[in-house]
Write an enzyme that holds these catalytic residues in place. Structure first.
Site, mmCIF file in Angstrom:
data_model
loop_
_atom_site.group_PDB
_atom_site.id
_atom_site.type_symbol
_atom_site.label_atom_id
_atom_site.label_comp_id
_atom_site.label_asym_id
_atom_site.label_seq_id
_atom_site.Cartn_x
_atom_site.Cartn_y
_atom_site.Cartn_z
ATOM 1 N N PRO A 1 0.899 -1.087 0.036
ATOM 2 C CA PRO A 1 -0.023 0.010 0.194
ATOM 3 C C PRO A 1 0.941 1.184 -0.010
ATOM 4 O O PRO A 1 1.672 1.547 0.673
ATOM 5 C CB PRO A 1 -0.775 -0.146 1.368
ATOM 6 C CG PRO A 1 -1.099 -1.650 1.445
ATOM 7 C CD PRO A 1 0.220 -2.162 0.993
ATOM 8 N N CYS A 2 0.483 2.381 -0.854
ATOM 9 C CA CYS A 2 1.493 3.255 -1.244
ATOM 10 C C CYS A 2 0.866 4.618 -1.096
ATOM 11 O O CYS A 2 1.490 5.593 -1.281
ATOM 12 C CB CYS A 2 1.963 3.343 -2.599
ATOM 13 S SG CYS A 2 0.417 3.162 -3.770
ATOM 14 N N SER A 3 -0.584 4.864 -0.360
ATOM 15 C CA SER A 3 -0.880 6.187 -0.218
ATOM 16 C C SER A 3 -0.250 7.167 0.387
ATOM 17 O O SER A 3 -0.323 8.399 0.354
ATOM 18 C CB SER A 3 -2.219 5.960 0.611
ATOM 19 O OG SER A 3 -2.129 5.393 1.864
#
Length: 345
Positions: free
Chosen positions: A98-100
């Site tokens: 996850p890269c938010s």
């Protein structure tokens, strides 16, 4: 008639010849990467996914042999003897941590080190640690190749230091990493989606440098557009702004800057038939430029190159698509890894 590459069905996978190479997918979401590997002839053994709804959809569409519904931290702690033996003979360990927190939207540095859940039903996690948890899984399983996908924002500003740490850790566990910034619009995907890919081969295999160069012609939104979308609420400010737009405007931020003296709603995109669609994100709003309506679910499926017979069950189509790697994008990468590294003959 031969259909374009982005217009395909899950049932088409039955006709893809298998070459025997194997993949295990972490942070699999709806299986965008999984479908890409399958299109390239790989056998996907299973997945790790934290979201119960996404795992239900993944199992429905992909029928994995070894699904693990749990955080990556729990998976890495499973004793080796309790894992399927074939996971220790992997060709590729795949993952999209996850890269938010690295997105270029918003005050991203303020989020680093914080703990978040993407949505209700998911465990709270420190998102910027997940890449290193993924690499601990790689150290445990020792696949021949590691492939990881993330946002372009990892190459901007202070996040470059994080990339350096990832590269250092890959070398520390015995891999030779390469970085690729790829645009899906050059890879047969009707979308301008720039993503960073880490590709690392195990040191003992002595593979040559991987070359990933793609130059396919762009696919315009008008070529994939289909069906009617949900009308814009006529009582909304978005409806009023839509009617005040001008031909050069690309998003509602252009309208608000000109009409209201401030930039807002820049994530509300105006899609034009003669242009390539912007990045389809799970939270972005795509409006058709010529009629006051949202894009259709079929548009989202085409833009993301998901198969037309994919079963989204009770999930929002754009959420599943936006959280996934476009299958055709991963297909192109996986194909080259097979040709250049895993079966160069």
């Amino acid at each position: 008639m031969t259909l374009p590459a982005w217009d395909w069905r899950l049932s088409d996978l039955a006709g893809i010849p298998h070459h025997g190479k194997t993949v295990f997918s972490c942070f699999s979401c709806g299986g965008g990467s999984t479908m890409g590997y399958k299109l390239a002839g790989y056998r996907v053994l299973g997945n790790v996914e934290i979201d119960p709804q996404m795992m239900k959809i993944y199992r429905k569409n992909h029928n994995p042999s070894h699904p693990f519904l749990m955080p990556i931290q729990e998976f890495k702690s499973i004793p080796d003897a309790d894992l399927p033996p074939e996971l220790f003979n992997l060709d590729i360990l795949d993952g999209s941590p996850p890269c938010s927190v690295f997105s270029t939207a918003g005050a991203r540095e303020d989020k680093w080190g914080g703990e978040y859940a993407f949505r209700e039903g998911q465990a709270v996690q420190q998102l910027d640690d997940l890449f290193f948890e993924f690499l601990e899984v790689a150290e445990k399983l020792q696949p021949r190749v590691i492939v990881a996908e993330n946002v372009k924002g990892m190459l901007i500003g202070k996040a470059r230091g994080f990339v350096s740490l990832v590269l250092y850790r890959l070398r520390e566990i015995g891999y030779r990493p390469q970085l690729f910034l790829l645009n899906s619009a050059t890879m047969g995907v009707p979308q301008k989606r720039e993503r960073l890919f880490f590709a690392a081969s195990r040191n003992d295999l002595k593979f040559p440098r991987l070359k990933l160069e793609f130059n396919e012609p762009p696919i315009l939104y008008g070529e994939v557009r289909q069906g009617r979308g949900k009308p814009i609420n006529p009582e909304s400010r978005t409806f009023q702004r839509w009617h005040r737009k001008r031909p050069p405007d690309l998003n509602m931020g252009d309208v608000t800057e000109r009409e209201e003296g401030k930039v807002s709603n820049f994530n509300t995109i105006l899609l034009k038939d003669q242009k390539v669609a912007n990045t389809l994100a799970s939270s972005s709003v795509f409006l058709r430029d010529d009629v006051p309506e949202h894009i259709s679910d079929t548009d989202a499926i085409h833009i993301q190159t998901f198969p037309s017979d994919y079963d989204f069950m009770d999930a929002d189509v754009q959420y599943v698509c936006g959280m996934s790697v476009p299958p055709i994008m991963m297909h192109r990468i996986a194909e080259q890894i097979h040709l250049q590294w895993l079966d160069p003959k």
